[in-house]
Design an enzyme around this catalytic site. Structure first.
Site, PDB file in Angstrom:
ATOM      1  N   ARG A   1     -11.074   4.588  -3.078  1.00 32.64           N
ATOM      2  CA  ARG A   1      -9.620   4.670  -3.194  1.00 32.64           C
ATOM      3  C   ARG A   1      -9.192   6.108  -2.948  1.00 32.64           C
ATOM      4  O   ARG A   1      -9.797   7.047  -3.466  1.00 32.64           O
ATOM      5  CB  ARG A   1      -9.146   4.215  -4.585  1.00 32.64           C
ATOM      6  CG  ARG A   1      -9.279   2.713  -4.829  1.00 32.64           C
ATOM      7  CD  ARG A   1      -8.272   1.934  -3.997  1.00 32.64           C
ATOM      8  NE  ARG A   1      -8.291   0.498  -4.291  1.00 32.64           N
ATOM      9  CZ  ARG A   1      -8.972  -0.390  -3.608  1.00 32.64           C
ATOM     10  NH1 ARG A   1      -9.755  -0.004  -2.611  1.00 32.64           N
ATOM     11  NH2 ARG A   1      -8.909  -1.683  -3.912  1.00 32.64           N
TER      12      ARG A   1
ATOM     13  N   GLU B   1      -0.669   4.128   3.642  1.00 33.05           N
ATOM     14  CA  GLU B   1      -1.216   3.338   4.746  1.00 33.05           C
ATOM     15  C   GLU B   1      -0.111   2.478   5.356  1.00 33.05           C
ATOM     16  O   GLU B   1       0.673   1.891   4.627  1.00 33.05           O
ATOM     17  CB  GLU B   1      -2.365   2.461   4.239  1.00 33.05           C
ATOM     18  CG  GLU B   1      -3.559   3.271   3.732  1.00 33.05           C
ATOM     19  CD  GLU B   1      -4.748   2.400   3.317  1.00 33.05           C
ATOM     20  OE1 GLU B   1      -4.707   1.170   3.562  1.00 33.05           O
ATOM     21  OE2 GLU B   1      -5.707   2.934   2.750  1.00 33.05           O
TER      22      GLU B   1
ATOM     23  N   HIS C   1      -9.105   1.716   7.027  1.00 34.79           N
ATOM     24  CA  HIS C   1      -9.370   0.829   5.883  1.00 34.79           C
ATOM     25  C   HIS C   1     -10.095  -0.443   6.343  1.00 34.79           C
ATOM     26  O   HIS C   1      -9.679  -1.569   6.066  1.00 34.79           O
ATOM     27  CB  HIS C   1      -8.068   0.467   5.159  1.00 34.79           C
ATOM     28  CG  HIS C   1      -8.280   0.178   3.702  1.00 34.79           C
ATOM     29  ND1 HIS C   1      -7.338   0.454   2.730  1.00 34.79           N
ATOM     30  CD2 HIS C   1      -9.321  -0.370   3.037  1.00 34.79           C
ATOM     31  CE1 HIS C   1      -7.791   0.090   1.532  1.00 34.79           C
ATOM     32  NE2 HIS C   1      -8.999  -0.417   1.711  1.00 34.79           N
TER      33      HIS C   1
END
Length: 351
Positions: free
Chosen positions: A263, A292, A311
């Site tokens: 994270r 994001e 990601h």
């Protein structure tokens, strides 16, 4: 036993309902199926990101859930928010279980106050640990940079880390966060012949030895000082948020690399950028970000000693559809053993 399952556009309620039928109990199962509705997958991603950044109060659960939770014994969700308000309405709840690794959508503290175990599963643990190892290769050996240059017609042979590029077996990997994914990364790095050290305040050397993993547990400071590659595998909690800052980055060797597939919020962005811009560390590889998708003008894109992926670490085709059954298998194992590594809060076994 009343089991409330809440699916969504990504993990359908029907999948959770079918999996719930395999709960190993002698009691008759009363399964109530609900959908946390979103307009489309883009809307789902937007709401999921809001939850990841701002917690379970940031989005609303279905109205039906507020009624059904009152006398529910088990709540099984994918990404549906489980807020303090929702938990407060439960009178019989004995387990909150989610078929994902992240817990930003669940108020774990509120559950703990009511002695309700919160269980998660690392549905993409193998995929994420594979990816972490892949980023180590990509960053230390300039694979992504070489590819990008070749696509531009450039035969690039000189890189920012040219003075200390070496083979993987010559490097020590430091694992910060020795949970399920951290242990898998350790095992895979050991399989490559690398020395592995680790830090986790909740994991002892004896526990690691019992699992047969050849990893030496050290202090957090020692890991940052000694490792050639530091790989982060942390959930975001009040204790871990912004816990990797200038203090720890400054302890790293100038030739060392930082990898983050966990994270973004565990890492202080400005401190990382400063360390990379000033070549205080050798390089970094990230699969997670503070916002994001990444802004095209983000200063992190201007760095020449970083590998970036959007990601992707957990993105494999079989992780999502299998996750409800993995969750039920984990619940059944919890009932059998009366303990589980997948229960994230410290509560008494409720059954």
């Amino acid at each position: 036993m009343k089991v409330v399952v809440v699916g969504d556009i990504v993990v359908a309620p029907s999948l959770l309902e079918e999996a719930a039928k395999e709960l190993a109990t002698d009691e008759k199962l009363d399964i109530v199926s609900i959908e946390w509705e979103t307009k489309d997958r883009l809307d789902f991603r937007s709401k999921a990101q809001n939850l990841e950044l701002n917690g379970p109060e940031a989005e609303k659960a279905p109205e039906q859930l507020y009624k059904e939770i009152v006398d529910a014994d088990i709540l099984m969700v994918h990404f549906c928010p489980v807020s303090k308000e929702l938990i407060s309405k439960a009178t019989k709840l004995q387990l909150i279980a989610t078929c994902r690794g992240g817990l930003e959508h669940v108020d774990v503290s509120a559950a703990t106050e009511k002695n309700i175990p919160v269980m998660h599963v690392i549905r993409n643990a193998e995929a994420t640990s594979d990816f972490a190892i892949g980023l180590m290769f990509a960053e230390t050996r300039n694979i992504a940079r070489a590819h990008a240059a070749m696509k531009q017609g450039i035969w690039l042979k000189d890189y920012v880390n040219a003075g200390y590029t070496t083979n993987m077996r010559s490097m020590t990997v430091g694992i910060i966060g020795v949970g399920h994914i951290g242990r898998l990364v350790a095992e895979k790095a050991i399989g490559l012949g690398m020395k592995v050290i680790g830090y986790d305040p909740y994991v002892t050397q004896e526990q690691i030895d019992d699992k047969g993993i050849n990893m030496q547990m050290k202090t957090k400071e020692e890991v940052f000082q000694e490792a050639d590659i530091v790989s982060l595998h942390l959930r975001v909690t009040p204790e871990t948020e912004n816990s990797i800052d200038a203090k720890y980055l400054s302890m790293m060797k100038k030739t060392a690399y930082l990898i983050n597939t966990s994270r973004a919020k565990v890492l202080v962005k400005d401190d990382l950028i400063y360390a990379l811009e000033n070549k205080e560390i050798g390089g970094a590889a990230l699969d997670v970000y503070w916002d994001e998708p990444l802004d095209p003008d983000d200063s992190i894109l201007k760095l020449d000693n970083i590998t970036l992926t959007p990601h992707n670490a957990g993105s494999v085709v079989d992780a999502l559809p299998k996750s409800p059954w993995l969750l039920v298998k984990t619940v059944n194992k919890y009932w059998e053993d009366k303990k589980s590594d997948m229960v994230v809060n410290k509560v008494e076994y409720p059954w």
